[in-house]
Every structure is written in C-alpha cells, then in structure tokens.
Design a protein around this motif. Structure first.
Motif, mmCIF file in Angstrom:
data_model
loop_
_atom_site.group_PDB
_atom_site.id
_atom_site.type_symbol
_atom_site.label_atom_id
_atom_site.label_comp_id
_atom_site.label_asym_id
_atom_site.label_seq_id
_atom_site.Cartn_x
_atom_site.Cartn_y
_atom_site.Cartn_z
ATOM 1 N N VAL A 80 0.843 -1.196 0.000
ATOM 2 C CA VAL A 80 0.000 0.000 0.000
ATOM 3 C C VAL A 80 0.882 1.250 0.000
ATOM 4 N N LYS A 81 0.293 2.367 -0.382
ATOM 5 C CA LYS A 81 1.032 3.624 -0.426
ATOM 6 C C LYS A 81 1.276 4.142 0.985
ATOM 7 N N LEU A 82 2.488 4.627 1.226
ATOM 8 C CA LEU A 82 2.851 5.140 2.545
ATOM 9 C C LEU A 82 1.939 6.287 2.946
ATOM 10 N N ARG A 83 1.639 7.181 2.017
ATOM 11 C CA ARG A 83 0.788 8.341 2.345
ATOM 12 C C ARG A 83 -0.575 7.885 2.854
ATOM 13 N N ASN A 84 -1.205 6.942 2.159
ATOM 14 C CA ASN A 84 -2.510 6.441 2.582
ATOM 15 C C ASN A 84 -2.415 5.740 3.934
ATOM 16 N N TYR A 85 -1.332 5.025 4.136
ATOM 17 C CA TYR A 85 -1.120 4.323 5.404
ATOM 18 C C TYR A 85 -1.035 5.313 6.560
ATOM 19 N N VAL A 86 -0.280 6.385 6.386
ATOM 20 C CA VAL A 86 -0.101 7.382 7.441
ATOM 21 C C VAL A 86 -1.431 8.059 7.774
ATOM 22 N N VAL A 87 -2.140 8.503 6.753
ATOM 23 C CA VAL A 87 -3.390 9.240 6.971
ATOM 24 C C VAL A 87 -4.442 8.355 7.638
ATOM 25 N N THR A 88 -4.607 7.130 7.137
ATOM 26 C CA THR A 88 -5.630 6.245 7.710
ATOM 27 C C THR A 88 -5.250 5.771 9.102
ATOM 28 N N THR A 89 -3.962 5.639 9.368
ATOM 29 C CA THR A 89 -3.542 5.272 10.717
ATOM 30 C C THR A 89 -3.864 6.398 11.694
ATOM 31 N N PHE A 90 -3.497 7.612 11.331
ATOM 32 C CA PHE A 90 -3.712 8.771 12.212
ATOM 33 C C PHE A 90 -5.187 8.927 12.563
ATOM 34 N N PHE A 91 -6.045 8.916 11.560
ATOM 35 C CA PHE A 91 -7.464 9.145 11.818
ATOM 36 C C PHE A 91 -8.181 7.868 12.270
ATOM 37 N N GLY A 92 -7.706 6.710 11.821
ATOM 38 C CA GLY A 92 -8.371 5.459 12.176
ATOM 39 C C GLY A 92 -8.202 5.071 13.636
ATOM 40 N N ILE A 93 -7.049 5.413 14.236
ATOM 41 C CA ILE A 93 -6.835 5.057 15.636
ATOM 42 C C ILE A 93 -7.388 6.113 16.587
ATOM 43 N N MET A 94 -7.843 7.215 16.048
ATOM 44 C CA MET A 94 -8.276 8.317 16.899
ATOM 45 C C MET A 94 -9.466 7.971 17.795
ATOM 46 N N PRO A 95 -10.524 7.321 17.297
ATOM 47 C CA PRO A 95 -11.668 7.033 18.186
ATOM 48 C C PRO A 95 -11.284 6.188 19.395
ATOM 49 N N GLY A 96 -10.593 5.073 19.172
ATOM 50 C CA GLY A 96 -10.207 4.214 20.284
ATOM 51 C C GLY A 96 -9.248 4.900 21.234
ATOM 52 N N THR A 97 -8.313 5.685 20.682
ATOM 53 C CA THR A 97 -7.350 6.400 21.512
ATOM 54 C C THR A 97 -8.044 7.401 22.424
ATOM 55 N N LEU A 98 -9.001 8.126 21.901
ATOM 56 C CA LEU A 98 -9.705 9.120 22.709
ATOM 57 C C LEU A 98 -10.525 8.466 23.815
ATOM 58 N N VAL A 99 -11.119 7.312 23.516
ATOM 59 C CA VAL A 99 -11.897 6.608 24.543
ATOM 60 C C VAL A 99 -11.002 6.212 25.711
ATOM 61 N N TYR A 100 -9.865 5.580 25.408
ATOM 62 C CA TYR A 100 -8.999 5.106 26.485
ATOM 63 C C TYR A 100 -8.221 6.246 27.139
#
Length: 244
Positions: free
Chosen positions: A170-190
């Motif tokens: 996969v493209k590094l750019r897509n990986y970075v963006v989706t990681t940053f925003f994708g982990i945000m909900p769970g991170t904020l909960v904990y």
C-alpha cells in the motif's frame, strides 16, 4: 545463467535485520510483559506525576518516545500506555500525544516490514495471477477504505494492522493518513478513561477497560466502519450491475 552474487545475498540479509530486531525485542517484551501492566502504573503513579509537574515538556517527550518504541517493536502494553497518557496529560493533550506517537511507531514498523519483505511480496502479487492478484487489485481500488476498516474494527489486533499493509504494497501516504485518523476514536476513549484514573486509584479499583464495547461508544465506531466500507460496497454493486 546468472546467479546471485555474495554481495546481493548479503544485501538481502541486511534488509531483514530491522524485522529481526523487532522480533527479538518483541520477544523480550512478551517475556517481561508484567512490567507493562496497570499494576505497574498504579505503583509508580506518584513518581510519574512528580516528574510531569517538575518538567512537563520532558515528561511529554519521554512519554512520546516510549510510546513510539512500544508500537515500533510491537511490545505489549500499548493500552496501558494510552491510559498513562490520559492520566498524566489529560484527554486532549494525552490523546494527541498518543495518536501522533502511535502513528510514528506504526510508520517505523511499516517501513521495516516493507524493506524486508513487502516490496518482494507486493511485486509477486502484482505479477502473479489467481486469488492473490485479485486481492491486490481490490486493495488498490479501495486502499483507503480497507486501511480505515483495519484501524476501526476492534477485532483486528494493532500489530496486524501495522504489518499487513506493508506486505501488500500500500502507499505510505494512505497508510499514514488512515492510521492517524483510524486510531483516533479508540485512543480518545482510552485517554478519557486514563484521565479519570486519579479517582479510580483513590478508590483502590481498576479501570473498566470494557467501556469501549458498550453500545454508546461501540455504536458510533461501527457507524464509522460502515462509512469506511461504503465505497467498497458501492463499487461492488456497480461492478455487479455492469457485469449483468
């Protein structure tokens, strides 16, 4: 007939060294996993608070670096680290530090995996035929959606979501963006749970880590999963309609 030279073979071995280091350190971390526990946080909480109060910037930098290393080396304890971030720095600052640090660590392990194995496997998937080739084509068409789903679905372990994308190119750019925003909900909960640990410690209790799976929190996360999957579903329906 050409054969690999000793230099080429040595180069291939060197490319695997980062992955080997990650595996070794992860093994050591699993062996000492009791040190990455809520009990350890509870035991050292006063020292951590004193360190933060004495030098907030240094404590934040130390937390950030520790979290990057935990993720980059796939060590146990990422959840406890997230709670610690909320406990020491609050929901907003702790959550932001954790998201950025986790993304940085995830990028490190992604690059190590891609350098070691990912480029070779992705090239074989691209050039080959059959099921693996179809999977690679499907991923390329809906890369962002698939990557977001991997981050949002609670059943997918974090280290799997870190490593698997590197192995399919996969493209590094897509990986970075989706990681940053994708982990945000769970991170904020904990981080939110961590921010309330002072009262939990005062009562001599342990935090309710199952809160993520309560419907008022899990429901919105599943809604985000549905939104991430929507482009995949639409393409599949349009493709089926065109074929008919």
């Amino acid at each position: 007939m050409m054969t690999d030279t000793p230099d080429a073979r040595r180069f291939d071995v060197k490319r695997l060294l980062p992955l080997a280091a990650i595996a070794v350190v992860a093994g050591v971390g699993i062996y000492y996993r009791e040190y990455f526990s809520f009990a350890t946080l509870a035991e050292h909480r006063e020292a951590l608070i004193a360190w933060r109060d004495e030098s907030y910037v240094l404590a934040a930098a130390g937390y950030f670096l520790a979290y990057v290393l935990v993720v980059a080396f796939s060590l146990p304890g990422a959840l406890v680290m997230t709670l610690t971030g909320g406990f020491l720095f609050g929901l907003v600052a702790g959550g932001l530090l954790t998201v950025v640090a986790a993304t940085t660590g995830a990028v490190a392990i992604f690059l190590a995996a891609r350098m070691g194995l990912g480029d070779t496997l992705a090239a074989k998937m691209e050039a080959g035929q059959g099921l693996m080739h179809k999977i690679r084509n499907g991923l390329k068409e809906n890369e962002v959606s698939y990557l977001l789903l991997m981050r949002l679905v609670p059943a997918i372990p974090f280290f799997v979501a870190n490593l698997a994308p590197a192995l399919v190119g996969v493209k590094l750019r897509n990986y970075v963006v989706t990681t940053f925003f994708g982990i945000m909900p769970g991170t904020l909960v904990y981080s939110w749970v961590g921010a309330g640990l002072g009262k939990v410690f005062a009562r001599g209790e342990t935090p309710d880590l199952g809160i993520f799976f309560e419907w008022h929190i899990l429901g919105p996360v599943l809604g985000l999963c549905a939104l991430a999957a929507l482009p995949i579903i639409i393409k599949a329906v349009r493709g089926k309609g065109a074929a008919e």
